[in-house]
Design a protein around this motif. Structure first.
Motif, PDB file in Angstrom:
ATOM      1  N   GLY A 143      75.059  -4.895 175.218  1.00  0.00           N
ATOM      2  CA  GLY A 143      73.629  -4.760 174.963  1.00  0.00           C
ATOM      3  C   GLY A 143      73.350  -3.596 174.028  1.00  0.00           C
ATOM      4  O   GLY A 143      74.260  -2.955 173.493  1.00  0.00           O
ATOM      5  N   LEU A 144      72.074  -3.328 173.805  1.00  0.00           N
ATOM      6  CA  LEU A 144      71.651  -2.188 173.000  1.00  0.00           C
ATOM      7  C   LEU A 144      70.653  -1.365 173.801  1.00  0.00           C
ATOM      8  O   LEU A 144      69.822  -1.912 174.534  1.00  0.00           O
ATOM      9  N   VAL A 145      70.745  -0.054 173.651  1.00  0.00           N
ATOM     10  CA  VAL A 145      69.810   0.856 174.295  1.00  0.00           C
ATOM     11  C   VAL A 145      68.812   1.332 173.242  1.00  0.00           C
ATOM     12  O   VAL A 145      69.201   1.837 172.187  1.00  0.00           O
ATOM     13  N   TYR A 146      67.531   1.164 173.538  1.00  0.00           N
ATOM     14  CA  TYR A 146      66.467   1.603 172.633  1.00  0.00           C
ATOM     15  C   TYR A 146      65.761   2.779 173.305  1.00  0.00           C
ATOM     16  O   TYR A 146      65.050   2.618 174.284  1.00  0.00           O
ATOM     17  N   ARG A 147      65.998   3.972 172.755  1.00  0.00           N
ATOM     18  CA  ARG A 147      65.477   5.198 173.358  1.00  0.00           C
ATOM     19  C   ARG A 147      64.380   5.783 172.476  1.00  0.00           C
ATOM     20  O   ARG A 147      64.565   5.968 171.274  1.00  0.00           O
ATOM     21  N   THR A 148      63.229   6.083 173.080  1.00  0.00           N
ATOM     22  CA  THR A 148      62.102   6.660 172.359  1.00  0.00           C
ATOM     23  C   THR A 148      61.742   8.001 172.975  1.00  0.00           C
ATOM     24  O   THR A 148      61.478   8.086 174.178  1.00  0.00           O
ATOM     25  N   ARG A 149      61.759   9.045 172.154  1.00  0.00           N
ATOM     26  CA  ARG A 149      61.370  10.370 172.646  1.00  0.00           C
ATOM     27  C   ARG A 149      59.854  10.447 172.694  1.00  0.00           C
ATOM     28  O   ARG A 149      59.170  10.248 171.694  1.00  0.00           O
ATOM     29  N   LEU A 160      68.080  -3.784 175.458  1.00  0.00           N
ATOM     30  CA  LEU A 160      68.070  -5.135 174.909  1.00  0.00           C
ATOM     31  C   LEU A 160      69.247  -5.874 175.527  1.00  0.00           C
ATOM     32  O   LEU A 160      70.403  -5.454 175.387  1.00  0.00           O
ATOM     33  N   GLN A 161      68.971  -6.952 176.208  1.00  0.00           N
ATOM     34  CA  GLN A 161      69.993  -7.672 176.946  1.00  0.00           C
ATOM     35  C   GLN A 161      70.939  -8.420 175.993  1.00  0.00           C
ATOM     36  O   GLN A 161      70.598  -8.698 174.841  1.00  0.00           O
ATOM     37  N   PRO A 162      72.159  -8.741 176.470  1.00  0.00           N
ATOM     38  CA  PRO A 162      73.163  -9.374 175.599  1.00  0.00           C
ATOM     39  C   PRO A 162      72.660 -10.601 174.856  1.00  0.00           C
ATOM     40  O   PRO A 162      72.953 -10.769 173.663  1.00  0.00           O
ATOM     41  N   ALA A 163      71.910 -11.473 175.519  1.00  0.00           N
ATOM     42  CA  ALA A 163      71.430 -12.684 174.844  1.00  0.00           C
ATOM     43  C   ALA A 163      70.509 -12.327 173.682  1.00  0.00           C
ATOM     44  O   ALA A 163      70.560 -12.946 172.609  1.00  0.00           O
ATOM     45  N   GLU A 164      69.676 -11.313 173.881  1.00  0.00           N
ATOM     46  CA  GLU A 164      68.757 -10.886 172.829  1.00  0.00           C
ATOM     47  C   GLU A 164      69.523 -10.240 171.678  1.00  0.00           C
ATOM     48  O   GLU A 164      69.198 -10.436 170.504  1.00  0.00           O
TER      49      GLU A 164
END
Length: 420
Positions: A143-149, A160-164
């Motif tokens: 997956g992907l991690v989307y981090r917002t400060r 973001l899950q693997p399918a996405e």
């Protein structure tokens, strides 16, 4: 079998690699080791005992309640340890690799503010130009991690899950950010773009994460507040007598160079584009004859600011989305009346009777009886208008105003500058 050993946790059962070949476990002597199914060991603790992950030094081995060994690892911040399929163990900070037990520190590699999704892996990441948004792989690589400060010490993390992620792994595309504006609202969004810079995909759009246009039901809020300012359920509004908009903003904490002309919609869209964090503050000042209506978007500074009334008179009302409410009447820097939770009967200050006549104009002759009635709700906006002697109309708040985009620490630091 657990996939990670978390900080402050002890190794109570084996932690396995993704394939299951390697494990962090105890050997026959009770010593923590990283070993495969054939017994090959790549790492071992310096003593037998219970292994625990700690913030200082990371590894600690306990015998009963005493530390018998520490393994110093120079890591400033981490959240978990994971075993990899090559017999290593990696420390992660919210999913980002920061230290290899076998090889030492893992240096992050920035790909800039855009990259193909397939290139975002291990210690390779993308980060927005202002440094507030980062995307990197999850520890398991799927997956992907989307981090917002959001502000000092504050951040939001969405995975973001693997399918996405697989849907986004399209050839000749790049993951990046774009400011998307529908003419009413604007926001920086994570998007997938093609060679022509066209947006192919917007993260969260199908999930309804994007800010909507809102409900057409404005309840009992006056039109100027509900439709003009789009602030029927949460607001902080202040009327300051006998000062012009620029002077009101200066009192609030704005410098002359920070003050500009814009409509309320333009001001909010500009703030969206500038990507304010939790320390950001939008404030607009509208002329109401000789007086000024000061409006904060997402703030509540003025309701704690009797100094705004120095040499004059001011009234403030704040209501949050979860119905926290505060009200303040002040004159020449002194609080005449203030109350919370809509309970004017509990008003405190130098002269709470300043509320008596305005309440009577609203048909409330006995405020104690009114507050004791569970079915009675005080209309704080009407009370503000009655106390301040103003009657705003929608035209007063939809035309050009004077505004500023500020930072809360600066506002608080300057709050007494006007009186000094």
């Amino acid at each position: 079998m657990p996939e990670a050993l978390l900080q402050f946790h002890t190794l109570d059962e084996p932690v396995g690699s993704r394939s299951g070949r390697w494990e962090l476990r105890y050997d026959a002597d009770g010593r923590a080791v990283i070993a495969d199914q054939d017994g090959t060991v790549t790492w071992s603790a310096g003593a037998a005992g219970v292994l625990r992950l700690e913030p200082s030094g990371v590894f600690a081995v306990y015998s009963r309640d005493e530390v018998v060994w520490r393994g110093d690892v120079q890591v400033v911040k981490y959240t978990a340890l994971r075993v990899s399929d090559d017999g290593d163990a990696v420390l992660y900070d919210d999913g980002f690799p920061v230290h290899s037990v076998l090889h030492g520190p893992i240096e992050p590699v920035s790909l800039g503010d855009r990259a193909p999704v397939t290139e975002i892996r291990h210690n390779r990441f993308i980060r927005s130009a202002n440094g507030k948004r980062t995307v990197y792989r999850t520890a398991d690589g799927t997956g992907l991690v989307y981090r917002t400060r959001l502000g000092p010490g504050l951040a939001s993390i969405v995975v973001l899950q693997p399918a996405e992620v697989r849907r986004a792994e399209q050839p000749d595309t790049w993951l990046t950010w774009r400011f998307l504006d529908d003419g009413v609202h604007g926001a920086w969004r994570l998007v997938l773009i093609g060679p022509d810079d066209a947006v192919h995909w917007v993260f969260g759009r199908e999930r309804g994460i994007a800010r909507g246009a809102g409900s057409d039901d404005d309840g009992d809020a006056p039109e100027w507040l509900a439709k003009g300012l789009k602030a029927d359920s949460a607001y902080c509004i202040t009327v300051i007598h006998d000062v012009d908009p620029d002077e009101a903003l200066r009192r609030f904490g704005a410098l002359d160079m920070q003050i500009f002309t814009a409509t309320w919609t333009q001001l909010r869209r500009r703030a969206d584009f500038e990507d304010l964090d939790s320390e950001g503050l939008i404030v607009a000042a509208f002329a109401l004859g000789p007086h000024t209506l000061l409006v904060e978007d997402g703030g509540h500074e003025a309701v704690d600011r009797p100094d705004l009334s120095l040499g004059t008179f001011a009234v403030s009302s704040f209501r949050s989305a979860d119905d926290d409410h505060r009200f303040l009447v002040s004159e020449d820097g002194e609080a005449l009346a203030s109350f919370t939770h809509g309970l004017a009967s509990l008003a405190e200050g130098a002269d709470p009777t300043v509320l008596t006549e305005p309440l009577a104009e609203m048909g409330i002759d006995d405020i104690d009886e009114f507050d004791d009635d569970d079915d009675s709700l005080l209309d704080d906006v009407e009370l503000l208008c009655q106390v301040a002697g103003v009657s705003p109309e929608i035209a007063d708040v939809t035309g050009p105003a004077r505004g500023a985009i500020l930072r809360r620490p600066d506002v608080r630091r300057r709050r007494f500058a006007h009186s000094s």
